[in-house]
Design an enzyme around this catalytic site. Structure first.
Site, PDB file in Angstrom:
ATOM      1  N   HIS A 131       0.874  -1.173   0.000  1.00 37.74           N
ATOM      2  CA  HIS A 131       0.000   0.000   0.000  1.00 37.74           C
ATOM      3  C   HIS A 131       0.919   1.232   0.000  1.00 37.74           C
ATOM      4  O   HIS A 131       2.037   1.178   0.510  1.00 37.74           O
ATOM      5  CB  HIS A 131      -0.819  -0.055   1.298  1.00 37.74           C
ATOM      6  N   ASP A 208       3.180  -4.925   8.167  1.00 36.77           N
ATOM      7  CA  ASP A 208       1.939  -4.147   8.105  1.00 36.77           C
ATOM      8  C   ASP A 208       0.784  -5.150   8.177  1.00 36.77           C
ATOM      9  O   ASP A 208       0.517  -5.865   7.217  1.00 36.77           O
ATOM     10  CB  ASP A 208       1.927  -3.341   6.798  1.00 36.77           C
ATOM     11  N   GLN A 211      -4.421  -5.698   6.939  1.00 29.92           N
ATOM     12  CA  GLN A 211      -5.389  -6.611   6.311  1.00 29.92           C
ATOM     13  C   GLN A 211      -5.388  -7.992   6.938  1.00 29.92           C
ATOM     14  O   GLN A 211      -6.131  -8.874   6.495  1.00 29.92           O
ATOM     15  CB  GLN A 211      -5.105  -6.730   4.801  1.00 29.92           C
ATOM     16  N   LYS A 234     -10.181  -1.581  10.700  1.00 28.19           N
ATOM     17  CA  LYS A 234     -10.272  -2.685   9.734  1.00 28.19           C
ATOM     18  C   LYS A 234     -10.553  -4.011  10.437  1.00 28.19           C
ATOM     19  O   LYS A 234     -10.566  -5.062   9.826  1.00 28.19           O
ATOM     20  CB  LYS A 234      -8.977  -2.783   8.927  1.00 28.19           C
ATOM     21  N   CYS A 372      -4.834   2.455  -3.601  1.00 33.20           N
ATOM     22  CA  CYS A 372      -3.581   2.980  -3.031  1.00 33.20           C
ATOM     23  C   CYS A 372      -2.405   2.045  -3.272  1.00 33.20           C
ATOM     24  O   CYS A 372      -1.496   1.941  -2.442  1.00 33.20           O
ATOM     25  CB  CYS A 372      -3.717   3.284  -1.533  1.00 33.20           C
TER      26      CYS A 372
END
Lengths: 414, 144
Positions: A131, A208, A211, A234, A372
């Site tokens: 991203h 990261d 997700q 999220k 993104c």
């Protein structure tokens, strides 16, 4: 929803849906079908209630107050820290820093760790699936110190080509930063291999987990990553709150990211000494309400269990992929073997924006565009995709509604 | 037909769709499909309308003092939107275009069925067309 929706693997989806007040509404005369969960999930009643309870019952600034409300707010705030520690499998609660979300977490590490760790000629290794929020902060610090960015390539099905690691990693590599799962394609990356190989050359690893948090069990000690970050919104939690995990040894040697209240031990006009971790990184009044409500998101996920969530979502993903593939002129983008519940696709001859607009007219919320991840879209030679992403409250009937919508679009425009 | 008359015609057509969002979007796309194709020579960066999330190319010609726009877009909805403006403006004098009050946008409830982002893009298209008309008007003034 009908009974078929309720026959998930041990989950009563009908009952779960009732916990999300937003889902019962009509959009443009149709029942809302919310398939934009990779952007942000909806919030269960217990998260919403925690927010209103805080503001209507014990709103107060934390840590330095001695009155009852401040005590209660501080207790709630710090309880979330312990919950986050358990959620991520961290060794100590001091390794948990509250941030606004993954973007801030990455910027914090890039700035505070990067400025200390990186020098001219060093390399930062990222992946082609990142991203923009895991590209740009590193480009900024790289430019400042004269380091360069290397990229792990992406294969046709949307998996990272880890065979390239041996040539990409060297003693010059100081930082490796990749996502646990891709927001555009859903690919779950083999971060265990990436972490091990990065450590072999002495590089630090940041993951990261934006997700991954709502879908995959995370154990930062087992993974042995140096940093891991998640965004509350999220994973059924509020917006504007996230968590950065960092190993104590790194956090202690990192300089503060922002100056202000809370992060200090003593301030004089000559010199300021800094507070201990985690407070050193939490300058100013934090997002107290959302941190407290984030605990309810952890509780929601643990009540349903990630395993059950994952199994339900895997069924939805598999069903969606099969139904989409049956439509002539629809192409799936991202077919990795291991995925979270994200399916990107293209409809031949129809721009993703038009697909999104027409689906919205039928009450179906999908995301369209580059998500993104412009470098990734460029890799596939496309401008963007239509992305449907599923959460625990979604059903097969909703996928049927989307398929019907796409069939109509095809019939009309192709 | 005056720009106001064309606008009233558009309002009538959309009123038949009774505010049905899907029908309105599809009708818009259908109108876009009828727009004559733009030749490759006009698909230049100079002709790209700034401020649209989709790509919109706009070419302008002047025939006997009257303005003629032609346009294309990579998305069907946007093509439909620009086709409405072309229908209203084409064949008019630059000053008529500059003076046109586009009341149909509100009347057909465009923001309800195309959303804010596209409404902003639509405003950028109108702005560009009026600017083109302004240039043509001042050029004509110079020649006179």
């Amino acid at each position: 929803m009908t009974t078929r929706a309720a026959t998930g693997p041990g989950l009563d989806i009908t009952a779960i849906r009732k916990e999300f007040p937003i889902l019962s509404q009509q959009i443009n005369g149709h029942p809302l079908v919310y398939f934009d969960n990779a952007a942000t999930t909806q919030k269960p009643g217990q998260v919403i209630k925690a927010l209103t309870d805080y503001y209507s019952g014990y709103n107060a600034n934390i840590h330095r107050g001695i009155h009852t409300l401040a005590e209660k707010a501080t207790k709630g705030f710090e309880e979330t820290r312990v919950a986050a520690q358990h959620f991520l499998g961290a060794r100590e609660k001091e390794e948990i820093i509250f941030v606004r979300g993954v973007t801030e977490a990455i910027n914090l590490v890039a700035r505070a760790m990067g400025s200390r760790l990186l020098k001219k000629g060093d390399e930062i290794l990222i992946s082609g699936l990142e991203h923009h929020s895991n590209i740009v902060p590193w480009q900024m610090i790289a430019e400042e110190v004269g380091a360069s960015i290397q990229v792990i390539p992406v294969s046709e099905n949307g998996e990272l080509d880890l065979s390239a690691l041996d040539t990409l990693l060297s003693r010059k590599t100081k930082m490796v930063t990749v996502n646990h799962a891709s927001n555009s394609l859903g690919t779950i990356n083999d971060i265990e291999t990436i972490i091990d190989k990065a450590h072999e050359v002495g590089a630090l690893v940041m993951i990261d987990g934006a997700q991954a948090a709502a879908h995959i069990d995370i154990d930062v000690q087992k993974l042995d990553c140096d940093f891991y970050c998640i965004s509350g919104h999220k994973m059924y939690g509020p917006t504007g709150v996230g968590v950065l995990y960092g190993k104590r040894e790194h956090l202690e040697q990192m300089p503060p990211y922002m100056g202000g209240g809370e992060m200090i031990r003593e301030v004089t006009f000559k010199k300021t000494t800094y507070n201990d971790i985690p407070y050193k990184f939490e300058a100013g009044t934090p997002n107290i309400a959302d941190v407290i409500a984030l605990n309810e998101a952890f509780r929601f996920i643990s009540r349903i269990s990630k395993d059950s969530i994952r199994r339900h979502e895997a069924q939805l993903l598999d069903y969606a992929a099969r139904q989409l593939t049956r439509l002539k002129g629809v192409r799936l983008v991202g077919t990795a073997r291991e995925k979270v519940s994200v399916q990107s696709f293209l409809v031949d001859g129809v721009h993703p924006f038009d697909v999104g607009q027409l689906l919205d007219a039928r009450g179906i919320a999908v995301r369209t565009g580059h998500h993104c991840t412009q470098p990734l879209m460029e890799h596939f030679g496309i401008e963007g995709t239509v992305r449907a992403s599923f959460a625990v409250y979604n059903t097969q009937e909703e996928i049927d509604a989307m398929i019907e919508g796409i069939s109509r679009i095809k019939g009309f425009l192709q | 037909m005056s720009t106001d008359e064309t606008q009233r015609e558009i309002i009538d057509e959309f009123s038949l769709l009774d505010g049905d969002r899907e029908m309105s979007v599809m009708y818009l796309m259908e109108l876009g499909q009828k727009l004559p194709a733009l030749t490759d020579e006009h698909r230049t960066d100079v002709n790209l309308v700034k401020g649209c999330q989709s790509k919109v190319w706009l070419a302008t010609t002047l025939k006997n003092g009257h303005v003629y726009f032609s346009a294309d877009s990579n998305t069907a909805v946007t093509k439909g939107l620009v086709s409405l403006l072309i229908r209203i403006f084409n064949g008019h004098l630059p000053q008529e275009i500059l003076g046109a009050d586009l009341f149909f946008v509100k009347e057909i409830g465009m923001d309800r069925f195309v959303g804010t982002q596209r409404t902003n893009g639509f405003a950028a298209m109108i702005d560009r067309m009026k600017k083109e008309a302004e240039v043509l008007k001042s050029n004509a003034g110079v020649r006179a």
